[in-house]
Design a protein around this motif. Structure first.
Motif, PDB file in Angstrom:
ATOM      1  N   ARG A   1       0.852  -1.193   0.000  1.00  0.00           N
ATOM      2  CA  ARG A   1       0.000   0.000   0.000  1.00  0.00           C
ATOM      3  C   ARG A   1       0.888   1.243   0.000  1.00  0.00           C
ATOM      4  N   PRO A   2       0.659   2.179  -0.917  1.00  0.00           N
ATOM      5  CA  PRO A   2       1.476   3.394  -0.946  1.00  0.00           C
ATOM      6  C   PRO A   2       1.125   4.316   0.220  1.00  0.00           C
ATOM      7  N   MET A   3       2.066   5.148   0.643  1.00  0.00           N
ATOM      8  CA  MET A   3       1.849   6.026   1.784  1.00  0.00           C
ATOM      9  C   MET A   3       0.763   7.070   1.521  1.00  0.00           C
ATOM     10  N   ARG A   4       0.509   7.389   0.249  1.00  0.00           N
ATOM     11  CA  ARG A   4      -0.489   8.415  -0.010  1.00  0.00           C
ATOM     12  C   ARG A   4      -1.915   7.945   0.303  1.00  0.00           C
ATOM     13  N   CYS A   5      -2.115   6.615   0.353  1.00  0.00           N
ATOM     14  CA  CYS A   5      -3.452   6.094   0.694  1.00  0.00           C
ATOM     15  C   CYS A   5      -3.298   4.790   1.482  1.00  0.00           C
ATOM     16  N   PRO A   6      -2.721   4.867   2.679  1.00  0.00           N
ATOM     17  CA  PRO A   6      -2.406   3.647   3.435  1.00  0.00           C
ATOM     18  C   PRO A   6      -3.623   2.924   4.002  1.00  0.00           C
ATOM     19  N   LEU A   7      -4.798   3.547   3.959  1.00  0.00           N
ATOM     20  CA  LEU A   7      -5.990   2.921   4.510  1.00  0.00           C
ATOM     21  C   LEU A   7      -6.830   2.220   3.448  1.00  0.00           C
ATOM     22  N   ASP A   8      -6.401   2.312   2.197  1.00  0.00           N
ATOM     23  CA  ASP A   8      -7.118   1.658   1.096  1.00  0.00           C
ATOM     24  C   ASP A   8      -6.431   0.351   0.710  1.00  0.00           C
ATOM     25  N   PRO A   9      -7.179  -0.569   0.063  1.00  0.00           N
ATOM     26  CA  PRO A   9      -6.546  -1.801  -0.430  1.00  0.00           C
ATOM     27  C   PRO A   9      -5.401  -1.485  -1.384  1.00  0.00           C
ATOM     28  N   ALA A  10      -4.488  -2.434  -1.513  1.00  0.00           N
ATOM     29  CA  ALA A  10      -3.335  -2.251  -2.392  1.00  0.00           C
ATOM     30  C   ALA A  10      -3.783  -1.963  -3.820  1.00  0.00           C
ATOM     31  N   PRO A  11      -3.136  -1.015  -4.500  1.00  0.00           N
ATOM     32  CA  PRO A  11      -3.513  -0.711  -5.890  1.00  0.00           C
ATOM     33  C   PRO A  11      -3.491  -1.931  -6.799  1.00  0.00           C
ATOM     34  N   ALA A  12      -2.512  -2.824  -6.599  1.00  0.00           N
ATOM     35  CA  ALA A  12      -2.440  -4.009  -7.448  1.00  0.00           C
ATOM     36  C   ALA A  12      -3.661  -4.907  -7.240  1.00  0.00           C
ATOM     37  N   MET A  13      -4.164  -4.978  -6.003  1.00  0.00           N
ATOM     38  CA  MET A  13      -5.349  -5.778  -5.745  1.00  0.00           C
ATOM     39  C   MET A  13      -6.578  -5.148  -6.400  1.00  0.00           C
ATOM     40  N   ARG A  14      -6.652  -3.825  -6.358  1.00  0.00           N
ATOM     41  CA  ARG A  14      -7.777  -3.150  -7.014  1.00  0.00           C
ATOM     42  C   ARG A  14      -7.702  -3.324  -8.525  1.00  0.00           C
ATOM     43  N   ALA A  15      -6.497  -3.330  -9.069  1.00  0.00           N
ATOM     44  CA  ALA A  15      -6.334  -3.548 -10.506  1.00  0.00           C
ATOM     45  C   ALA A  15      -6.804  -4.939 -10.899  1.00  0.00           C
TER      46      ALA A  15
END
Length: 420
Positions: free
Chosen positions: A22-36
């Protein structure tokens, strides 16, 4: 048309890597790769760290379908069961060297009927009626810790001062474990849940906890009291449980009873501080239904058991038009299922008034979290008390400075500096 794992003609290198960072700019959201991967479909293939291929389950419907299918196994010793890190594989290999299988470890690593037999032994301790009976003492624990915070220095670390002691005190009282030993069981728990811990070290940490709980059980066999370990000791006395089975149950409940809830208290508080209008809604409401709704929405929104569950197909099954062959690994991802727009409109928005009761933060099916009534009750006590008694609570550090648990199977923060 159905596809199988080996029928698409893709090479392993062409299959996306399993990435939960998870990137620091959105640490409370699911990992971008998982969303992709979720955008590609509810069931897609993923390449693990060791090159093995598994099915990633990102959709809510498919998640529940997999977890309720008796042809899908939770047993990590089964051939084809995915290992999500080198440490996890090394731990299983180390247990095998000791002659262990899923039987002889925690019942959450077993399939029915053995799983059901052992789970039934402790189900009564976590009924809603039993849990509600300890709400008043939980409230006192919370209030006492807030008193200490208010009398102490500021800024302070919410994790050490509040988030970790609350569930540790509650589960210690419930189990009959001396809270004075909390440094011991918390440090070993941290070793177990760190993804980077070598397998031998993780097994050793589990053994230290087992030795500790086993010693307490031996005391309860001759000097029982009104606690859960005494109940397990009585099961040993009447021949319903072996000492090893009772010890493993104690380890599981001690570990799970404080680690997950502590991280949820930490991240839930941080999330509310990041959403002041939602914080005010919860702080100012006297409606227990709104409080219960808020807790479920935070559980949905955060889903701290990140990185996916581990399953393996025992027979060929079909999910979402895809054939999963016997022996193929499956990874249902809680955090993407809880952000599935087909069930939760505008899923990336925190809405404490949302009906989020169908979230899968506690899993689903026969392995759904046994302690969820206890966790819900603790969170329903914690958030309103903290926000009402310290209405000026605020972060004492920038979001980018908070050390998040990117290396753990349970997501959270190692520290949360706050002031008021």
């Amino acid at each position: 048309m159905t596809n199988t794992l080996n029928a698409t003609g893709e090479t392993p290198a062409e299959i996306p890597e399993y990435d939960i960072s998870r990137p620091m700019r959105c640490p409370l959201d699911p990992a971008p790769a998982m969303r992709a991967r979720q955008a590609e479909g509810p069931l897609v293939r993923i390449r693990l760290w060791d090159g093995t291929i598994a099915w990633l389950v990102t959709g809510w419907d498919e998640h529940r379908a997999v977890l309720s299918d008796q042809r899908v196994s939770v047993d990590p010793f089964q051939p084809g069961a995915p290992k999500l890190s080198p440490g996890e594989r090394a731990m299983i290999d180390a247990l095998k060297k000791q002659g262990k299988s899923s039987v002889g470890t925690s019942f959450i690593m077993m399939d029915d009927p053995e799983h059901a037999r052992l789970r039934r032994m402790v189900t009564s301790a976590f009924t809603i009626k039993r849990v509600e009976a300890i709400r008043p003492p939980t409230q006192k624990i919370v209030d006492d810790l807030i008193d200490k915070m208010l009398d102490g220095p500021k800024p302070t670390d919410l994790v050490e001062a509040f988030a970790l002691p609350v569930p540790s005190l509650v589960i210690s009282e419930l189990l009959g474990v001396p809270y004075d030993d909390h440094d011991f069981f918390q440090s070993n728990s941290k070793t177990i849940i760190n993804r980077d811990t070598p397998g031998e070290e993780r097994v050793a940490a589990r053994q230290r906890l087992a030795d500790y709980l086993g010693g307490l059980l031996d005391e309860k066999l001759t000097h029982p009291s009104e606690d859960l370990l005494s109940m397990l000791a009585e099961r040993i006395n009447v021949g319903e449980l072996s000492r090893e089975e009772a010890t493993e149950m104690g380890v599981l409940m001690l570990f799970a009873g404080h680690e997950t809830t502590a991280n949820m208290i930490t991240l839930g508080t941080l999330t509310l501080l990041q959403h002041p209008e939602q914080l005010a809604l919860l702080r100012d409401s006297e409606d227990p239904k709104l409080v219960a709704s808020a807790v479920d929405e935070l559980l949905r929104y955060l889903t701290i058991t990140h990185g996916g569950l581990r399953r393996v197909a025992l027979e060929d099954i079909e999910i979402a038009g895809q054939v999963i062959r016997a022996g193929e690994g499956i990874i249902p991802v809680n955090e993407t299922a809880n952000r599935d727009p087909s069930l939760f409109p505008d899923p990336d928005r925190l809405d404490l008034t949302r009906d989020a009761r169908r979230h899968v933060a506690f899993g689903y099916g026969i392995h759904q979290c046994l302690g969820q009534p206890l966790a819900r009750m603790e969170l329903q006590v914690v958030y309103p008390a903290l926000l009402r008694r310290i209405p000026t609570l605020t972060l004492a550090a920038d979001l980018t400075e908070i050390p998040f648990k990117h290396d753990g199977f349970v997501y959270g923060a190692y520290e949360l500096p706050v002031t008021w």
